[in-house]
Design a protein around this motif. Structure first.
Motif, short mmCIF file in Angstrom:
data_model
loop_
_atom_site.label_atom_id
_atom_site.label_comp_id
_atom_site.label_asym_id
_atom_site.label_seq_id
_atom_site.Cartn_x
_atom_site.Cartn_y
_atom_site.Cartn_z
N GLY A 73 0.85 -1.20 0.00
CA GLY A 73 0.00 0.00 0.00
C GLY A 73 0.87 1.24 0.00
O GLY A 73 1.94 1.28 -0.60
N GLY A 74 0.43 2.27 0.71
CA GLY A 74 1.20 3.51 0.79
C GLY A 74 2.50 3.33 1.54
O GLY A 74 2.60 2.50 2.44
N VAL A 75 3.53 4.10 1.17
CA VAL A 75 4.84 4.02 1.80
C VAL A 75 4.90 5.01 2.96
O VAL A 75 4.51 6.16 2.84
CB VAL A 75 5.96 4.32 0.78
CG1 VAL A 75 7.33 4.30 1.46
CG2 VAL A 75 5.91 3.31 -0.36
N ILE A 82 2.52 7.98 2.74
CA ILE A 82 2.60 8.96 1.67
C ILE A 82 2.13 8.28 0.38
O ILE A 82 2.59 7.20 0.03
CB ILE A 82 4.04 9.48 1.49
CG1 ILE A 82 4.56 10.06 2.80
CG2 ILE A 82 4.09 10.52 0.36
CD1 ILE A 82 3.77 11.25 3.32
N GLU A 83 1.20 8.93 -0.31
CA GLU A 83 0.68 8.38 -1.55
C GLU A 83 1.49 8.87 -2.75
O GLU A 83 1.99 10.01 -2.76
CB GLU A 83 -0.77 8.83 -1.75
CG GLU A 83 -1.74 8.25 -0.73
CD GLU A 83 -2.10 6.81 -1.00
OE1 GLU A 83 -1.82 6.33 -2.12
OE2 GLU A 83 -2.64 6.15 -0.09
N PRO A 84 1.64 8.02 -3.78
CA PRO A 84 2.24 8.51 -5.02
C PRO A 84 1.42 9.71 -5.51
O PRO A 84 0.21 9.71 -5.43
CB PRO A 84 2.10 7.34 -5.98
CG PRO A 84 1.98 6.15 -5.11
CD PRO A 84 1.25 6.61 -3.88
N GLN A 94 11.38 11.64 0.42
CA GLN A 94 11.50 10.78 1.60
C GLN A 94 10.82 9.43 1.37
O GLN A 94 11.29 8.40 1.85
CB GLN A 94 10.89 11.48 2.81
CG GLN A 94 11.66 12.70 3.28
CD GLN A 94 10.94 13.42 4.42
OE1 GLN A 94 9.83 13.94 4.27
NE2 GLN A 94 11.57 13.42 5.58
N MET A 95 9.72 9.45 0.62
CA MET A 95 9.02 8.22 0.28
C MET A 95 9.92 7.28 -0.51
O MET A 95 9.96 6.08 -0.26
CB MET A 95 7.75 8.54 -0.51
CG MET A 95 6.95 7.31 -0.93
SD MET A 95 5.55 7.71 -2.02
CE MET A 95 6.41 8.06 -3.57
N SER A 117 0.52 1.44 -3.61
CA SER A 117 -0.70 2.20 -3.85
C SER A 117 -0.65 2.84 -5.24
O SER A 117 0.41 3.26 -5.70
CB SER A 117 -0.85 3.28 -2.78
OG SER A 117 -1.86 4.20 -3.13
N ALA A 118 -1.84 2.94 -5.86
CA ALA A 118 -1.93 3.60 -7.16
C ALA A 118 -2.04 5.11 -7.03
O ALA A 118 -1.99 5.83 -8.03
CB ALA A 118 -3.13 3.06 -7.94
#
Length: 280
Positions: A73-75, A82-84, A94-95, A117-118
């Protein structure tokens, strides 16, 4: 050429990693998808990825389960996902640093792939700009994963930027090498024609399997409207050689209805094994 069948580690409630691996082995699975929320937590991977990789590799060998996908999922950055496509470029930097550690973990443990995550739409940026930013971020993450020798997939879900088959196709064409972890449930519950969502099979590296009906996510198997016969037939035509993970855990609605995740995943696996035998 063959399709492998996996079991999601989050399916059957909270237990220790050892208990989860042992139970999934007893159910007769060849592969396991490992969850980053409750099984092997992302926060622990980021704290010490070598220690967590050693643990997962040990469990994989102990229970003779092949590691399919790390369900990420999100990083996380500083305890926050944090989402792309996040408009803050510093957060995205940082992600990427966190993602390097996660890819190192996946490589050392022996995973085939990581599912990220998309991306979601950010109010301040708007949908179009969020889409462009997510495309740039996903392109970078594919490169990072490749450097570590693992595949990177994202799930086009109903909660993401890719909440329609057409938007998922658009992203796949915009980002070279992008592959999906495809779960037809996300489109079936909103009534999209399966012929449209099946176009995404050309860009699919991994899959989730469970049943759904229009307006009814995670419905009992016998009420399901997803045509897995057509899906497996198409995968055979594509000479697809990936892994399909059984994914079914109870939320409040399923719990209230007395549904059994074990029963649902075994039913789905039995159905898929018959279709694989039919077409492969």
């Amino acid at each position: 050429m063959m399709i492998g069948l996996s079991c999601h580690s989050r399916n059957y409630g909270g237990s220790t990693p050892d208990e989860i691996f042992e139970f999934i082995k007893k159910l007769g699975y060849e592969f396991i998808d490992v969850d980053s929320v409750g099984t092997i937590r992302q926060v622990d991977v980021l704290d010490n990825y070598e220690k967590q990789a050693e643990l997962v590799k040990h469990l994989s060998e102990k229970y003779e389960l092949k590691l399919a996908e790390y369900f990420l999922g999100g990083v996380m950055v500083d305890g926050r996902k944090i989402e792309p496509g996040d408009p803050d470029l510093n957060k995205r930097k940082q992600m990427y640093e966190s993602f390097h550690k996660i890819c190192s973990f996946a490589r050392l443990a022996g995973f085939r792939s990581i599912m990220g995550s998309a991306g979601v739409a950010h109010k301040e940026a708007g949908i179009d700009h969020s889409f462009e930013s997510a495309a740039a971020a996903l392109d970078k993450m594919i490169t990072i994963a490749s450097e570590h020798g693992v595949a990177f997939h994202v799930e086009p879900s109903r909660h993401s930027l890719l909440n329609t088959p057409s938007r998922a196709l658009e992203m796949a064409k915009a980002v070279k090498g992008l592959k999906y972890t495809l779960d037809f449930l996300h489109y079936q519950i909103h009534g999209f024609d399966q012929k449209e969502s099946m176009k995404l099979l050309d860009f699919t590296g991994h899959m989730h399997a469970r049943q759904a009906a229009v307006g009814w996510p995670k419905c009992p198997f016998e009420y399901g409207e997803i045509d897995y016969d057509a899906i497996i037939k198409r995968l055979r035509g594509l000479q697809w050689n990936g892994v399909i993970a059984m994914e079914f855990w109870n939320g409040p609605a399923e719990e209230a209805a007395g549904m059994s995740p074990v029963e649902q995943t075994i039913l789905m696996r039995y159905h898929l094994k018959g279709l694989i035998k039919k077409y492969y």
